[in-house]
Scaffold this motif. Structure first.
Motif, PDB file in Angstrom:
ATOM      1  N   ASN A   1       0.944  -1.257  -0.158  1.00 21.10           N
ATOM      2  CA  ASN A   1      -0.067   0.046  -0.031  1.00 21.10           C
ATOM      3  C   ASN A   1       0.742   1.249  -0.105  1.00 21.10           C
ATOM      4  OD1 ASN A   1      -1.473   2.292   1.469  1.00 21.10           O
ATOM      5  ND2 ASN A   1      -3.310   1.021   1.241  1.00 21.10           N
ATOM      6  N   HIS A   2       0.601   2.225  -0.829  1.00 19.73           N
ATOM      7  CA  HIS A   2       1.695   3.282  -1.122  1.00 19.73           C
ATOM      8  C   HIS A   2       1.273   4.355   0.150  1.00 19.73           C
ATOM      9  CE1 HIS A   2       3.517   6.430  -3.193  1.00 19.73           C
ATOM     10  NE2 HIS A   2       2.674   7.283  -2.926  1.00 19.73           N
ATOM     11  N   ILE A   3       0.369   4.374   0.972  1.00 15.68           N
ATOM     12  CA  ILE A   3       0.236   5.239   2.315  1.00 15.68           C
ATOM     13  C   ILE A   3       1.328   4.680   3.167  1.00 15.68           C
ATOM     14  CG2 ILE A   3      -1.164   6.160   3.781  1.00 15.68           C
ATOM     15  CD1 ILE A   3      -1.648   7.230   0.945  1.00 15.68           C
TER      16      ILE A   3
ATOM     17  N   GLY B   1       5.526  22.302  -4.640  1.00 20.61           N
ATOM     18  CA  GLY B   1       6.288  22.241  -3.229  1.00 20.61           C
ATOM     19  C   GLY B   1       7.676  22.881  -2.977  1.00 20.61           C
ATOM     20  N   PRO B   2       8.504  22.127  -4.045  1.00 25.38           N
ATOM     21  CA  PRO B   2       9.955  22.572  -3.768  1.00 25.38           C
ATOM     22  C   PRO B   2      10.179  23.981  -3.976  1.00 25.38           C
ATOM     23  CG  PRO B   2       9.828  20.428  -4.909  1.00 25.38           C
ATOM     24  CD  PRO B   2       8.486  21.063  -4.443  1.00 25.38           C
ATOM     25  N   VAL B   3       9.292  24.380  -5.060  1.00 28.81           N
ATOM     26  CA  VAL B   3       9.775  25.904  -5.467  1.00 28.81           C
ATOM     27  C   VAL B   3       9.169  27.029  -4.317  1.00 28.81           C
ATOM     28  CG1 VAL B   3       7.948  26.007  -7.159  1.00 28.81           C
ATOM     29  CG2 VAL B   3       9.786  27.784  -7.535  1.00 28.81           C
TER      30      VAL B   3
ATOM     31  N   ALA C   1      -2.296  21.509  -2.739  1.00 27.52           N
ATOM     32  CA  ALA C   1      -2.357  22.892  -2.653  1.00 27.52           C
ATOM     33  C   ALA C   1      -1.367  23.743  -3.082  1.00 27.52           C
ATOM     34  CB  ALA C   1      -2.829  23.159  -1.134  1.00 27.52           C
ATOM     35  N   TYR C   2      -0.219  22.949  -2.706  1.00 23.59           N
ATOM     36  CA  TYR C   2       1.166  23.486  -2.838  1.00 23.59           C
ATOM     37  C   TYR C   2       1.276  23.904  -4.457  1.00 23.59           C
ATOM     38  CZ  TYR C   2       4.031  24.149   1.504  1.00 23.59           C
ATOM     39  OH  TYR C   2       4.483  24.506   2.694  1.00 23.59           O
ATOM     40  N   ASP C   3       0.976  22.564  -5.103  1.00 22.78           N
ATOM     41  CA  ASP C   3       0.933  22.680  -6.515  1.00 22.78           C
ATOM     42  C   ASP C   3       0.006  23.638  -7.249  1.00 22.78           C
ATOM     43  OD1 ASP C   3       2.901  20.620  -6.456  1.00 22.78           O
ATOM     44  OD2 ASP C   3       1.235  18.926  -6.659  1.00 22.78           O
TER      45      ASP C   3
HETATM   46  O1  KG4 Z   1       4.536  11.789  -1.588  1.00 19.44           O
HETATM   47  P1  KG4 Z   1       4.599  12.408  -2.899  1.00 19.44           P
HETATM   48  O2  KG4 Z   1       6.059  12.303  -3.939  1.00 19.44           O
HETATM   49  O3  KG4 Z   1       3.720  11.604  -3.962  1.00 19.44           O
HETATM   50  C1  KG4 Z   1       2.447  11.644  -3.400  1.00 19.44           C
HETATM   51  O4  KG4 Z   1       1.953  10.563  -3.044  1.00 19.44           O
HETATM   52  O5  KG4 Z   1       1.430  12.137  -3.866  1.00 19.44           O
HETATM   53  O6  KG4 Z   1       4.392  13.871  -2.719  1.00 19.44           O
HETATM   54  C2  KG4 Z   1       4.411  14.836  -3.748  1.00 19.44           C
HETATM   55  C3  KG4 Z   1       3.970  16.397  -3.329  1.00 19.44           C
HETATM   56  C4  KG4 Z   1       3.680  17.114  -4.316  1.00 19.44           C
HETATM   57  O7  KG4 Z   1       2.421  17.684  -4.228  1.00 19.44           O
HETATM   58  C5  KG4 Z   1       5.035  18.154  -4.109  1.00 19.44           C
HETATM   59  O8  KG4 Z   1       4.559  19.620  -4.563  1.00 19.44           O
HETATM   60  C6  KG4 Z   1       5.242  18.231  -2.390  1.00 19.44           C
HETATM   61  O9  KG4 Z   1       4.950  16.805  -2.507  1.00 19.44           O
HETATM   62  N1  KG4 Z   1       6.307  18.616  -2.235  1.00 19.44           N
HETATM   63  C7  KG4 Z   1       6.621  19.444  -1.116  1.00 19.44           C
HETATM   64  C8  KG4 Z   1       7.808  19.538  -1.079  1.00 19.44           C
HETATM   65  N2  KG4 Z   1       8.560  18.702  -1.803  1.00 19.44           N
HETATM   66  C9  KG4 Z   1       7.673  18.059  -2.533  1.00 19.44           C
HETATM   67  N3  KG4 Z   1       5.499  20.332  -0.457  1.00 19.44           N
HETATM   68  C10 KG4 Z   1       6.239  21.240   0.155  1.00 19.44           C
HETATM   69  N4  KG4 Z   1       7.327  21.573   0.432  1.00 19.44           N
HETATM   70  C11 KG4 Z   1       8.463  20.688  -0.198  1.00 19.44           C
HETATM   71  N5  KG4 Z   1       9.582  21.040   0.010  1.00 19.44           N
END
Ligand code: KG4
Ligand code: ZN
Length: 344
Positions: free
Chosen positions: A108-110, A177-179, A162-164
């Motif tokens: 499971n991914h979670i 997220g990263p940016v 929401a970040y995206d």
């Molecule tokens: O866990 P993940 O790689 O994939 C999923 O299972 O969804 O999470 C990806 C998410 C993206 O929305 C990305 O923008 C966010 O994690 N993310 C971050 C950061 N790095 C990745 N959000 C906030 N700050 C970060 N540094």
């Protein structure tokens, strides 16, 4: 026990070798972020096709360190995630397990995200687990690897989502997220008058003490950007204001869960766990006497090491897949108070 893990649930193609759920031998990750950037988000069909292209090179990279014959079991994410993407990794895992005549372990991914800090630390149970990713924002109370009970989740958007979306509003592209994280560090959350009164965090009324809401926050940013000229300065300041509110909600709801369980141990995972402001908050919690664990930033996002690690724990608990194992896209089977297992 050497497990080959495979992860293809979204936009990372990854394979890893992990020994006994603790020692990462190799971890190969190919990110599709560059490909999806043009579309400001992940396009499922393009994602599946790119997984098909990359899965064998990524497997070769991960298996370069050890002969394939030394692999004791093969694990793959079976869901939740993008169904076409999941099928690529799961099918590759089935083929490898069949060819090597080794067990297949669906993961499971979670549960894999939740396991990721266990790759690096001996973490005692019980604890509160916060999973903050692009697809999910979840709080569990965890008593063991087989007993994780959902306490709350987002009622709308996930925090990473929401970040995206806010990054898109600010013209920053995907993934956001990263940016936003990087720009927010140079911004001032109170500099733009309209951003001084970001909505109060999702209320703590009894039904929602452990629930999150991020779609309102995203809309609040959209309203406050109206008529505002987007300059380097305003983008940084808006990013800072959004990030402050987003992280505050993660911490507040986690603290609610910890307080109500009477526990002091928190495990944070998922792509958003790489966030510098959240990690700073975790540091602050540690100085307040909490035990807080998260994986190094590069293992917070999707990766196969966490899949192989989780598979080791699941294997000890009797989980086995087979050629009939199916992929599933949604998390619907997890309900409040129920176990994390699919049929729990
Ligand atoms: O866990 P993940 O790689 O994939 C999923 O299972 O969804 O999470 C990806 C998410 C993206 O929305 C990305 O923008 C966010 O994690 N993310 C971050 C950061 N790095 C990745 N959000 C906030 N700050 C970060 N540094
Ligand atoms: Zn993920």
């Amino acid at each position: 026990m050497l497990i080959l893990g495979i992860e293809t649930s979204c936009d990372e193609t990854s394979a890893a070798l992990v020994e006994d759920g603790r020692r990462i031998v190799t971890s190969a990750v190919h990110s599709q972020a560059e490909i999806h950037k043009t579309f400001d988000g992940v396009v499922p069909e393009i994602a599946s096709r790119n997984h098909l292209e990359k899965i064998l090179p990524v497997l070769d990279e991960a298996l370069a360190a050890r002969p394939a014959g030394s692999v004791d079991a093969v694990a793959a994410t079976s869901g939740p995630g993008l169904i076409g993407s999941l099928l690529v990794g799961l099918s590759a895992a089935k083929a490898a397990a069949y060819a090597l005549d080794k067990p297949l372990i669906p993961v499971n991914h979670i549960a894999a995200h939740m396991y990721s800090p266990h790759l690096f630390y001996d973490i005692p149970f019980p604890y509160i687990s916060l999973v903050a990713s692009g697809g999910h924002t979840l709080l569990y109370r965890v008593h063991s690897h087989t007993d994780a009970r959902l306490m709350g989740s987002t009622i709308d958007d996930a925090v990473g989502e929401a970040y995206d979306k806010v990054a898109k509003l600010l013209g920053l592209g995907y993934p956001g997220g990263p940016v936003i994280d990087r720009l927010a560090r140079e911004g001032d959350a109170t500099a733009i008058p309209a951003f001084r009164d970001m909505p109060k965090i999702f209320p703590d009324n009894p039904g929602d003490r452990y629930n999150f809401s991020y779609s309102g926050l995203k809309t609040a940013v959209a309203y406050r950007l109206r008529g505002l000229e987007l300059t380097d300065r305003t983008v940084r300041d808006a990013a800072a204001a959004f990030q402050k509110a987003a992280v505050e909600m993660l911490v507040r709801k986690s603290l609610n869960a910890l307080a109500d369980c009477g526990w002091k141990r928190l495990v944070v995972s998922g792509g958003v766990a790489a966030n510098s402001a959240l990690r700073k908050e975790c540091e602050r919690l540690r100085s307040d006497g909490y035990e807080v664990y998260s994986a190094p930033a590069e293992y917070c996002g999707d990766n196969a090491a966490m899949v192989a690690g989780r598979a080791f724990a699941d294997y000890q608990n009797g989980v086995r897949g087979g050629l009939e194992t199916d992929a599933f896209s949604r998390l619907d089977f997890i309900r409040k108070g129920k176990r994390i297992t699919r049929d729990g």
